[in-house]
Design an enzyme around this catalytic site. Sequence first.
Site, PDB file in Angstrom:
ATOM      1  CG  LEU A 194      30.476 -26.413   6.105  1.00 43.64           C
ATOM      2  CD1 LEU A 194      29.539 -25.385   5.484  1.00 43.64           C
ATOM      3  CD2 LEU A 194      29.710 -27.667   6.501  1.00 43.64           C
ATOM      4  N   GLY A 252      29.682 -28.903  10.693  1.00 43.55           N
ATOM      5  CA  GLY A 252      30.522 -27.761  10.333  1.00 43.55           C
ATOM      6  C   GLY A 252      31.897 -28.176   9.820  1.00 43.55           C
ATOM      7  CG  HIS A 258      30.117 -30.844   4.727  1.00 43.09           C
ATOM      8  ND1 HIS A 258      31.409 -30.683   5.176  1.00 43.09           N
ATOM      9  CD2 HIS A 258      29.516 -31.684   5.591  1.00 43.09           C
ATOM     10  CE1 HIS A 258      31.582 -31.391   6.269  1.00 43.09           C
ATOM     11  NE2 HIS A 258      30.459 -32.011   6.550  1.00 43.09           N
TER      12      HIS A 258
END
Length: 278
Positions: free
Chosen positions: A30, A28, A34
């Site tokens: 991001l 996570g 990513h």
Amino acid sequence: MQILTTPAAMRHWRLSGSGSLGFVPTMGYLHDGHLALVQRSIAENLRTVVSIFVNPLQFAPGEDFERYPRDEVRDLALLRDAGVDAVYLPSGADMYPEGFQTYAEVGAISERLEGEHRPGHFRGVTTIVLKLLNAVGPDRAYFGRKDAQQLRVIQRMVRDLDLGVEIVPCDIVRERDGLALSSRNVYLSPEERAAATVIHRALEKARSTFELGERRAPKLRTLVQSTIAREPLANVEYVSLADDITLEELETTVERPALLSVVVRFGHTRLLDNLELR
Ligand code: PAF
């Protein structure tokens, strides 16, 4: 976009559709690095799943598990905009139920570099990645080259355990000034953020010296070390020039593909970067 929170729901979703499935595992918070993996997966597969799970097993006591940056609402909005089909958001209790005692462990290649400096880290990574791959069942899984050793350790596990998933390595995404994108960059003070550009400069200096013909491994390592050491806010944890496949340190000359990797601390923030010399 489907949100799936248990391994059973994840498996059910996978079986309810057909066509190639791409997977991007994340913790996570991001960033564009990513999202580059996500875009590549969407381009190469019929459906794409992204997982978000901050995996406690890959953090040692005293590391940044509790303060690791999290922003689920923003992450989900970014993934929806990107066109992801499903997000797998398992809970800690589902990943590590009471009595959990089964681990995936890769040998020598996971004991060097990060393995030496963060004992147990890769056991945590490979265990969670194996669990995620089991639940998601993708055809392809996308990993960034920034975590170069992680990529190699996972490729080894996939080959050794016949996992039948294609691991797709993706290039490092950098800021305009060369700093590799990382969720941990958010920890840097403005002064540390400015100083951190020294990492990329030092690696690029080694690359151009290599391209001019320098093959002595100790010389190349020292060049990186001394360039970074000139930056007062930087503390070099290690500089490694290793065989690209085995990650064994090169003692004399670079005669085969090699991985030049560094870990540098700025205050409490630990940054990794690398480049491949071929
Ligand atoms: O690279 C990461 O973000 C993590 O190590 C991973 C692969 C998602 C496993 O927790």
